[in-house]
Design a protein around this motif. Structure first.
Motif, PDB file in Angstrom:
ATOM      1  N   MET A   1      50.488  37.246  40.376  1.00  0.00           N
ATOM      2  CA  MET A   1      49.133  37.724  40.126  1.00  0.00           C
ATOM      3  C   MET A   1      48.523  38.235  41.445  1.00  0.00           C
ATOM      4  O   MET A   1      48.556  37.517  42.448  1.00  0.00           O
ATOM      5  CB  MET A   1      48.266  36.593  39.564  1.00  0.00           C
ATOM      6  N   PRO A   2      47.941  39.432  41.428  1.00  0.00           N
ATOM      7  CA  PRO A   2      47.307  39.942  42.649  1.00  0.00           C
ATOM      8  C   PRO A   2      46.165  39.034  43.101  1.00  0.00           C
ATOM      9  O   PRO A   2      45.466  38.430  42.279  1.00  0.00           O
ATOM     10  CB  PRO A   2      46.769  41.314  42.215  1.00  0.00           C
ATOM     11  N   ASP A   3      45.970  38.944  44.411  1.00  0.00           N
ATOM     12  CA  ASP A   3      44.922  38.083  44.955  1.00  0.00           C
ATOM     13  C   ASP A   3      43.549  38.479  44.425  1.00  0.00           C
ATOM     14  O   ASP A   3      42.709  37.610  44.139  1.00  0.00           O
ATOM     15  CB  ASP A   3      44.915  38.159  46.487  1.00  0.00           C
ATOM     16  N   GLU A   4      43.326  39.809  44.275  1.00  0.00           N
ATOM     17  CA  GLU A   4      42.008  40.253  43.809  1.00  0.00           C
ATOM     18  C   GLU A   4      41.733  39.808  42.367  1.00  0.00           C
ATOM     19  O   GLU A   4      40.595  39.526  41.996  1.00  0.00           O
ATOM     20  CB  GLU A   4      41.849  41.767  43.932  1.00  0.00           C
ATOM     21  N   THR A   5      42.802  39.741  41.548  1.00  0.00           N
ATOM     22  CA  THR A   5      42.629  39.273  40.172  1.00  0.00           C
ATOM     23  C   THR A   5      42.350  37.783  40.143  1.00  0.00           C
ATOM     24  O   THR A   5      41.474  37.318  39.394  1.00  0.00           O
ATOM     25  CB  THR A   5      43.875  39.596  39.329  1.00  0.00           C
ATOM     26  N   ARG A   6      43.063  37.025  40.946  1.00  0.00           N
ATOM     27  CA  ARG A   6      42.819  35.576  41.013  1.00  0.00           C
ATOM     28  C   ARG A   6      41.397  35.304  41.498  1.00  0.00           C
ATOM     29  O   ARG A   6      40.689  34.446  40.952  1.00  0.00           O
ATOM     30  CB  ARG A   6      43.838  34.904  41.927  1.00  0.00           C
ATOM     31  N   ASP A   7      40.947  36.048  42.516  1.00  0.00           N
ATOM     32  CA  ASP A   7      39.588  35.876  43.035  1.00  0.00           C
ATOM     33  C   ASP A   7      38.558  36.242  41.972  1.00  0.00           C
ATOM     34  O   ASP A   7      37.528  35.580  41.833  1.00  0.00           O
ATOM     35  CB  ASP A   7      39.381  36.744  44.275  1.00  0.00           C
ATOM     36  N   TRP A   8      38.836  37.313  41.227  1.00  0.00           N
ATOM     37  CA  TRP A   8      37.918  37.757  40.167  1.00  0.00           C
ATOM     38  C   TRP A   8      37.808  36.692  39.082  1.00  0.00           C
ATOM     39  O   TRP A   8      36.703  36.368  38.628  1.00  0.00           O
ATOM     40  CB  TRP A   8      38.416  39.075  39.574  1.00  0.00           C
ATOM     41  N   LEU A   9      38.927  36.113  38.681  1.00  0.00           N
ATOM     42  CA  LEU A   9      38.898  35.058  37.680  1.00  0.00           C
ATOM     43  C   LEU A   9      38.069  33.876  38.171  1.00  0.00           C
ATOM     44  O   LEU A   9      37.222  33.339  37.448  1.00  0.00           O
ATOM     45  CB  LEU A   9      40.319  34.593  37.353  1.00  0.00           C
ATOM     46  N   SER A  10      38.271  33.485  39.407  1.00  0.00           N
ATOM     47  CA  SER A  10      37.545  32.348  39.971  1.00  0.00           C
ATOM     48  C   SER A  10      36.046  32.624  40.028  1.00  0.00           C
ATOM     49  O   SER A  10      35.234  31.758  39.678  1.00  0.00           O
ATOM     50  CB  SER A  10      38.081  32.051  41.378  1.00  0.00           C
ATOM     51  N   ARG A  11      35.669  33.831  40.430  1.00  0.00           N
ATOM     52  CA  ARG A  11      34.243  34.182  40.531  1.00  0.00           C
ATOM     53  C   ARG A  11      33.550  34.107  39.182  1.00  0.00           C
ATOM     54  O   ARG A  11      32.346  33.849  39.096  1.00  0.00           O
ATOM     55  CB  ARG A  11      34.074  35.591  41.108  1.00  0.00           C
ATOM     56  N   ASN A  12      34.304  34.354  38.114  1.00  0.00           N
ATOM     57  CA  ASN A  12      33.717  34.365  36.776  1.00  0.00           C
ATOM     58  C   ASN A  12      33.887  33.041  36.040  1.00  0.00           C
ATOM     59  O   ASN A  12      33.594  32.956  34.851  1.00  0.00           O
ATOM     60  CB  ASN A  12      34.318  35.510  35.959  1.00  0.00           C
ATOM     61  N   GLY A  13      34.353  32.017  36.754  1.00  0.00           N
ATOM     62  CA  GLY A  13      34.407  30.682  36.171  1.00  0.00           C
ATOM     63  C   GLY A  13      35.709  30.304  35.507  1.00  0.00           C
ATOM     64  O   GLY A  13      35.804  29.231  34.886  1.00  0.00           O
ATOM     65  N   PHE A  14      36.734  31.142  35.610  1.00  0.00           N
ATOM     66  CA  PHE A  14      38.042  30.819  35.038  1.00  0.00           C
ATOM     67  C   PHE A  14      38.845  30.054  36.089  1.00  0.00           C
ATOM     68  O   PHE A  14      39.289  30.633  37.078  1.00  0.00           O
ATOM     69  CB  PHE A  14      38.785  32.090  34.627  1.00  0.00           C
ATOM     70  N   ALA A  15      39.023  28.762  35.886  1.00  0.00           N
ATOM     71  CA  ALA A  15      39.699  27.912  36.865  1.00  0.00           C
ATOM     72  C   ALA A  15      41.211  28.031  36.700  1.00  0.00           C
ATOM     73  O   ALA A  15      41.778  27.559  35.708  1.00  0.00           O
ATOM     74  CB  ALA A  15      39.255  26.462  36.699  1.00  0.00           C
ATOM     75  N   VAL A  16      41.870  28.672  37.661  1.00  0.00           N
ATOM     76  CA  VAL A  16      43.299  28.962  37.578  1.00  0.00           C
ATOM     77  C   VAL A  16      44.103  27.942  38.380  1.00  0.00           C
ATOM     78  O   VAL A  16      43.842  27.735  39.572  1.00  0.00           O
ATOM     79  CB  VAL A  16      43.596  30.377  38.108  1.00  0.00           C
ATOM     80  N   THR A  17      45.057  27.313  37.712  1.00  0.00           N
ATOM     81  CA  THR A  17      46.023  26.465  38.404  1.00  0.00           C
ATOM     82  C   THR A  17      47.417  27.043  38.229  1.00  0.00           C
ATOM     83  O   THR A  17      48.082  27.403  39.190  1.00  0.00           O
ATOM     84  CB  THR A  17      45.984  25.023  37.866  1.00  0.00           C
ATOM     85  N   GLU A  18      47.855  27.168  36.990  1.00  0.00           N
ATOM     86  CA  GLU A  18      49.157  27.753  36.666  1.00  0.00           C
ATOM     87  C   GLU A  18      48.940  29.215  36.287  1.00  0.00           C
ATOM     88  O   GLU A  18      48.330  29.517  35.260  1.00  0.00           O
ATOM     89  CB  GLU A  18      49.808  26.986  35.519  1.00  0.00           C
ATOM     90  N   GLU A  19      49.431  30.119  37.100  1.00  0.00           N
ATOM     91  CA  GLU A  19      49.109  31.540  36.933  1.00  0.00           C
ATOM     92  C   GLU A  19      49.697  32.159  35.677  1.00  0.00           C
ATOM     93  O   GLU A  19      49.148  33.134  35.154  1.00  0.00           O
ATOM     94  CB  GLU A  19      49.579  32.347  38.151  1.00  0.00           C
ATOM     95  N   SER A  20      50.808  31.636  35.179  1.00  0.00           N
ATOM     96  CA  SER A  20      51.537  32.326  34.108  1.00  0.00           C
ATOM     97  C   SER A  20      50.682  32.534  32.866  1.00  0.00           C
ATOM     98  O   SER A  20      50.759  33.593  32.218  1.00  0.00           O
ATOM     99  CB  SER A  20      52.813  31.558  33.751  1.00  0.00           C
ATOM    100  N   GLN A  21      49.854  31.545  32.510  1.00  0.00           N
ATOM    101  CA  GLN A  21      48.999  31.689  31.324  1.00  0.00           C
ATOM    102  C   GLN A  21      48.025  32.850  31.485  1.00  0.00           C
ATOM    103  O   GLN A  21      47.751  33.594  30.538  1.00  0.00           O
ATOM    104  CB  GLN A  21      48.202  30.395  31.087  1.00  0.00           C
ATOM    105  N   TRP A  22      47.499  32.992  32.683  1.00  0.00           N
ATOM    106  CA  TRP A  22      46.479  34.008  32.926  1.00  0.00           C
ATOM    107  C   TRP A  22      47.085  35.401  32.996  1.00  0.00           C
ATOM    108  O   TRP A  22      46.479  36.367  32.524  1.00  0.00           O
ATOM    109  CB  TRP A  22      45.721  33.661  34.211  1.00  0.00           C
ATOM    110  N   VAL A  23      48.268  35.489  33.586  1.00  0.00           N
ATOM    111  CA  VAL A  23      48.972  36.775  33.603  1.00  0.00           C
ATOM    112  C   VAL A  23      49.276  37.211  32.180  1.00  0.00           C
ATOM    113  O   VAL A  23      49.091  38.381  31.811  1.00  0.00           O
ATOM    114  CB  VAL A  23      50.271  36.675  34.432  1.00  0.00           C
ATOM    115  N   GLU A  24      49.717  36.282  31.358  1.00  0.00           N
ATOM    116  CA  GLU A  24      49.993  36.580  29.944  1.00  0.00           C
ATOM    117  C   GLU A  24      48.727  37.059  29.236  1.00  0.00           C
ATOM    118  O   GLU A  24      48.752  38.023  28.469  1.00  0.00           O
ATOM    119  CB  GLU A  24      50.537  35.325  29.265  1.00  0.00           C
ATOM    120  N   ALA A  25      47.609  36.398  29.509  1.00  0.00           N
ATOM    121  CA  ALA A  25      46.344  36.758  28.853  1.00  0.00           C
ATOM    122  C   ALA A  25      45.892  38.173  29.213  1.00  0.00           C
ATOM    123  O   ALA A  25      45.221  38.837  28.428  1.00  0.00           O
ATOM    124  CB  ALA A  25      45.256  35.761  29.235  1.00  0.00           C
ATOM    125  N   LEU A  26      46.263  38.635  30.378  1.00  0.00           N
ATOM    126  CA  LEU A  26      45.837  39.952  30.855  1.00  0.00           C
ATOM    127  C   LEU A  26      46.836  41.060  30.537  1.00  0.00           C
ATOM    128  O   LEU A  26      46.599  42.223  30.865  1.00  0.00           O
ATOM    129  CB  LEU A  26      45.609  39.904  32.369  1.00  0.00           C
TER     130      LEU A  26
END
Length: 228
Positions: A1-26
């Protein structure tokens, strides 16, 4: 996952630990074989969208139950408006989601990053990913924060245009409205529907949207504005 996407998720309240779920969602289905860099097929958002849709519905339904004494019909009316694809897509745009959707090259060139259908689905998939990683309570709180303006506003309080038009027709002793898809353009992920609604001996109006249901709604609204 790109750093900017991880930062964007965090800024909007999506707490990311395991990236695979979030990559799948996107990830949209077009990413596989349509611009993706991996030779292996990557899971797309559909399963998480299915889950997130239910989590979103329960979160909003619980809030509506706690904040009023409306009868079931009114609760359903508001719920349907608040969890609609159009509402999900608008909130997705407000938080900057289009820049982070993983699309195939052709889908992106066709405008997939601004498709109500895709953005609404990915928004629900992110809610599904949050539920898996962080549980219901934290995800519900996230939903209520993102939906705060809509929940405290008038979304769904007014009668749905199709219901209003049907009642108008009955009250004026007219035939029931007839809806017809007169045009469908664009690829599946960015389709545009044109719907015509007509009432015999009264007239007709049209609506255009990214889904048949929304186009019917807009057509009914246009008819009421024109003849109501």
């Amino acid at each position: 996952m790109p750093d900017e996407t991880r930062d964007w998720l965090s800024r909007n309240g999506f707490a990311v630990t395991e990236e695979s779920q979030w990559v799948e969602a996107l990830t949209h289905g077009s990413f596989n074989g349509g611009g993706g860099t991996s030779a292996a097929l990557e899971p797309d958002y559909q399963r998480l969208e299915f889950l997130g849709d239910r989590v979103l519905g329960l979160s909003v339904a619980g809030w509506l139950y706690d904040h009023g004494t409306f009868p079931e019909g009114k609760l359903s009316q508001r719920l349907n408006a608040l969890v609609s694809g159009a509402t999900c897509a608008r909130i997705a745009r407000e938080i900057g989601l289009p820049d982070h959707v993983r699309l195939g090259k052709q889908a992106r060139e066709d405008g997939g990053a601004d498709s109500d259908n895709i953005l609404g689905d990915v928004m629900e998939a992110l809610i599904g990913a949050s539920f898996i990683e962080n549980g219901f309570d934290q995800t519900r709180d996230l939903v209520l924060r993102l939906w705060d303006t809509d929940l405290s506003g008038d979304a769904g309080k007014a009668k749905h245009p199709k219901s209003a038009l049907q009642e108008w027709a009955a009250g004026n002793r007219r035939a029931m409205p007839n809806y017809e898809v007169i045009d469908r353009s664009g690829p599946d992920h960015a389709a545009r529907f044109t719907v015509r609604v007509s009432i015999h001996n009264v007239g007709e109006a049209e609506g255009v949207a990214g889904s048949k249901g929304e186009a019917e709604k807009r057509a009914a609204k246009a008819f009421l504005e024109k003849f109501g």
